[in-house]
Write a protein that holds these residues in place. Structure first.
Motif, short mmCIF file in Angstrom:
data_model
loop_
_atom_site.label_atom_id
_atom_site.label_comp_id
_atom_site.label_asym_id
_atom_site.label_seq_id
_atom_site.Cartn_x
_atom_site.Cartn_y
_atom_site.Cartn_z
N UNK A 190 10.66 1.05 4.21
CA UNK A 190 9.50 2.43 3.32
C UNK A 190 9.48 1.73 2.16
N UNK A 191 7.64 1.75 1.87
CA UNK A 191 6.84 1.49 1.03
C UNK A 191 6.28 2.53 0.58
N UNK A 192 6.38 2.75 -0.76
CA UNK A 192 5.31 3.69 -0.75
C UNK A 192 4.20 3.56 -2.22
N UNK A 193 2.94 4.08 -1.54
CA UNK A 193 2.57 2.84 -2.11
C UNK A 193 0.70 4.00 -3.20
N UNK A 194 0.34 3.61 -3.44
CA UNK A 194 -1.48 4.20 -4.15
C UNK A 194 -2.62 2.92 -3.44
#
Length: 151
Positions: free
Chosen positions: A8-12
């Motif tokens: 799981x990646x959290x990105x803008x």
């Protein structure tokens, strides 16, 4: 028995694909087509609240997803509360429609695979043609032509 193999990646994501796709995202890869949550926030760090789960939900449900951005730069510690209200019932969220960036990446991977397969087939025919020597017979040349036309 969770989903340990899922990253799981959290990105803008900036506004390159329009405002409907910009903001903070949770997904299986940066810019990918499998995403689970979105915040339209444009701050330097992900917001603590205001996340839509799934990403295209009509509104953010308070308390459904909270992000602790302490020490931002390291992996944030999200909390997720599946419920019958959001339709997940504890399982993984459904895949949203593919974003333009995700669709383009998918098409590029497919085209790359096709080009690589064709290149391998052509190199094989060229190697076979070279092995025939300087004066191949007409039937050998026709065989090579047929192999190339199949590609």
């Amino acid at each position: 028995a969770g989903h340990e193999e899922i990253k799981v990646f959290l990105y803008y994501w900036d506004q390159r694909d329009g405002s409907d796709f910009s903001g903070w995202w949770f997904g299986d890869q940066v810019g990918g087509s499998q995403v689970w949550a979105r915040s339209a926030s444009h701050g330097a760090a992900p917001p603590r609240t205001g996340w839509k789960v799934p990403w295209d939900a009509p509104r953010a449900e308070p308390g459904l997803l909270c992000v602790n951005a302490a020490g931002f730069g390291a992996a944030p510690a999200p909390t997720y509360a599946p419920s019958a209200a959001n339709g997940f019932g504890g399982g993984p969220p459904p895949a949203p429609p593919v974003s333009p960036a995700g669709a383009l990446a998918s098409k590029l991977r497919k085209a790359t695979g096709q080009v690589e397969a064709l290149e391998g087939a052509v190199l094989s025919v060229v190697a076979a043609a070279k092995a025939l020597g300087p004066n191949p017979g007409s039937s050998a040349v026709q065989d090579m032509q047929q192999q190339l036309q199949k590609q």
